[in-house]
Design a protein around this motif. Structure first.
Motif, PDB file in Angstrom:
ATOM      1  N   UNK A  80       0.839  -1.203   0.000  1.00 59.57           N
ATOM      2  CA  UNK A  80       0.000   0.000   0.000  1.00 59.57           C
ATOM      3  C   UNK A  80       0.865   1.240   0.000  1.00 59.57           C
ATOM      4  N   UNK A  81       0.272   2.337  -0.483  1.00 58.71           N
ATOM      5  CA  UNK A  81       0.990   3.611  -0.492  1.00 58.71           C
ATOM      6  C   UNK A  81       0.008   4.754  -0.312  1.00 58.71           C
ATOM      7  N   UNK A  82       0.533   5.821   0.255  1.00 59.19           N
ATOM      8  CA  UNK A  82      -0.242   7.035   0.488  1.00 59.19           C
ATOM      9  C   UNK A  82       0.106   8.029  -0.608  1.00 59.19           C
ATOM     10  N   UNK A  83      -0.899   8.708  -1.118  1.00 58.59           N
ATOM     11  CA  UNK A  83      -0.735   9.694  -2.189  1.00 58.59           C
ATOM     12  C   UNK A  83      -0.951  11.088  -1.616  1.00 58.59           C
ATOM     13  N   UNK A  84      -0.005  11.970  -1.909  1.00 58.23           N
ATOM     14  CA  UNK A  84      -0.124  13.380  -1.534  1.00 58.23           C
ATOM     15  C   UNK A  84       0.024  14.218  -2.791  1.00 58.23           C
ATOM     16  N   UNK A  86       0.776  18.424  -3.611  1.00 55.55           N
ATOM     17  CA  UNK A  86       1.051  19.753  -3.075  1.00 55.55           C
ATOM     18  C   UNK A  86       1.057  19.737  -1.547  1.00 55.55           C
ATOM     19  N   UNK A  87       1.554  18.644  -0.972  1.00 54.23           N
ATOM     20  CA  UNK A  87       1.662  18.523   0.476  1.00 54.23           C
ATOM     21  C   UNK A  87       0.376  18.160   1.189  1.00 54.23           C
ATOM     22  N   UNK A  88      -0.694  17.933   0.441  1.00 50.30           N
ATOM     23  CA  UNK A  88      -1.980  17.587   1.045  1.00 50.30           C
ATOM     24  C   UNK A  88      -2.259  16.096   0.890  1.00 50.30           C
ATOM     25  N   UNK A  89      -2.785  15.448   1.938  1.00 50.28           N
ATOM     26  CA  UNK A  89      -3.136  14.034   1.815  1.00 50.28           C
ATOM     27  C   UNK A  89      -4.313  13.860   0.858  1.00 50.28           C
ATOM     28  N   UNK A  90      -4.179  12.910  -0.057  1.00 49.47           N
ATOM     29  CA  UNK A  90      -5.219  12.672  -1.052  1.00 49.47           C
ATOM     30  C   UNK A  90      -5.880  11.315  -0.849  1.00 49.47           C
ATOM     31  N   UNK A  91      -5.068  10.254  -0.835  1.00 49.85           N
ATOM     32  CA  UNK A  91      -5.656   8.914  -0.780  1.00 49.85           C
ATOM     33  C   UNK A  91      -4.637   7.890  -0.332  1.00 49.85           C
ATOM     34  N   UNK A  92      -5.156   6.740   0.041  1.00 50.77           N
ATOM     35  CA  UNK A  92      -4.323   5.561   0.227  1.00 50.77           C
ATOM     36  C   UNK A  92      -4.804   4.534  -0.778  1.00 50.77           C
ATOM     37  N   UNK A  93      -3.851   3.937  -1.506  1.00 53.16           N
ATOM     38  CA  UNK A  93      -4.115   2.863  -2.456  1.00 53.16           C
ATOM     39  C   UNK A  93      -3.397   1.632  -1.965  1.00 53.16           C
ATOM     40  N   UNK A  94      -3.994   0.479  -2.147  1.00 47.49           N
ATOM     41  CA  UNK A  94      -3.322  -0.727  -1.707  1.00 47.49           C
ATOM     42  C   UNK A  94      -3.805  -1.971  -2.417  1.00 47.49           C
ATOM     43  N   UNK A  95      -3.052  -3.029  -2.206  1.00 44.93           N
ATOM     44  CA  UNK A  95      -3.336  -4.334  -2.801  1.00 44.93           C
ATOM     45  C   UNK A  95      -3.146  -5.395  -1.734  1.00 44.93           C
ATOM     46  N   UNK A 111      -8.940   1.495  -2.268  1.00 44.21           N
ATOM     47  CA  UNK A 111      -8.685   2.937  -2.250  1.00 44.21           C
ATOM     48  C   UNK A 111      -9.450   3.534  -1.089  1.00 44.21           C
ATOM     49  N   UNK A 112      -8.807   4.454  -0.387  1.00 40.30           N
ATOM     50  CA  UNK A 112      -9.449   5.177   0.709  1.00 40.30           C
ATOM     51  C   UNK A 112      -9.148   6.656   0.530  1.00 40.30           C
ATOM     52  N   UNK A 113     -10.189   7.476   0.494  1.00 45.72           N
ATOM     53  CA  UNK A 113     -10.048   8.923   0.331  1.00 45.72           C
ATOM     54  C   UNK A 113      -9.554   9.527   1.638  1.00 45.72           C
ATOM     55  N   UNK A 114      -8.490  10.303   1.577  1.00 48.17           N
ATOM     56  CA  UNK A 114      -7.926  10.952   2.764  1.00 48.17           C
ATOM     57  C   UNK A 114      -8.182  12.453   2.782  1.00 48.17           C
TER      58      UNK A 114
END
Length: 159
Positions: A80-84, A86-95, A111-114
């Motif tokens: 899994x990885x966290x997506x940012x 411009x420094x803002x948390x966006x989502x976590x994607x994982x398998x 996918x989880x919206x952050x």
């Protein structure tokens, strides 16, 4: 319309979990499978928790990049990885990778919206500007993208 904050999809893959994990965790291959991600800049070799990479994405005419940090790297079990942006948390994607008992793998993408808290309005606006998808439609768009991604992975790893 109620907003969904997370979705997941699964597919059966005719390869063992360790094999599927190696392919999926080689994030530089994501451009082969994802309808949204076009390329990834990352170091070679297996990524570990804490490693970072950059995803270059496109949806229609919209092009953007995201910075990502691996949050989970458990070979054969979960990546899994966290997506940012411009420094803002966006989502976590994982398998998640689970043996199907017959030598194959049930591969689940999630996918989880952050985009919550103080930065949420800005993150949601940036998401709509860069992807062309409003927050209320993001889960549906991601679900469709997951189905396409999982099917492409399934075909690529068919033995």
């Amino acid at each position: 319309m109620d907003r969904e904050w997370g979705v997941e999809e699964s597919v059966g893959v005719a390869a063992e979990p360790a094999v599927v994990y190696r392919a999926v965790s080689e994030v530089r291959r994501m451009g082969e499978w994802s309808p949204e991600c076009r390329a990834v800049w990352a170091r070679r070799g297996p990524l570990r928790a804490g490693d970072r990479f950059v995803g270059f994405n496109r949806r229609g005419l919209f092009v953007w990049f995201t910075t990502c940090r691996v949050t989970t790297a458990e070979p054969g079990r979960e990546f899994a990885f966290r997506v940012d942006s411009f420094g803002l948390p966006i989502a976590e994607w994982g398998y998640r990778f689970a043996s199907d008992g017959d030598g194959g793998t049930t591969l689940t993408e999630y996918w989880r919206d952050l985009r919550t808290g103080r930065g949420a309005p800005v993150a949601e606006l940036l998401g709509k500007v860069f992807t062309g998808v409003p927050p209320q439609r993001r889960a549906a768009a991601n679900r469709a993208g997951m189905r396409a991604t999982l099917e492409r992975i399934r075909r690529a790893l068919a033995v």
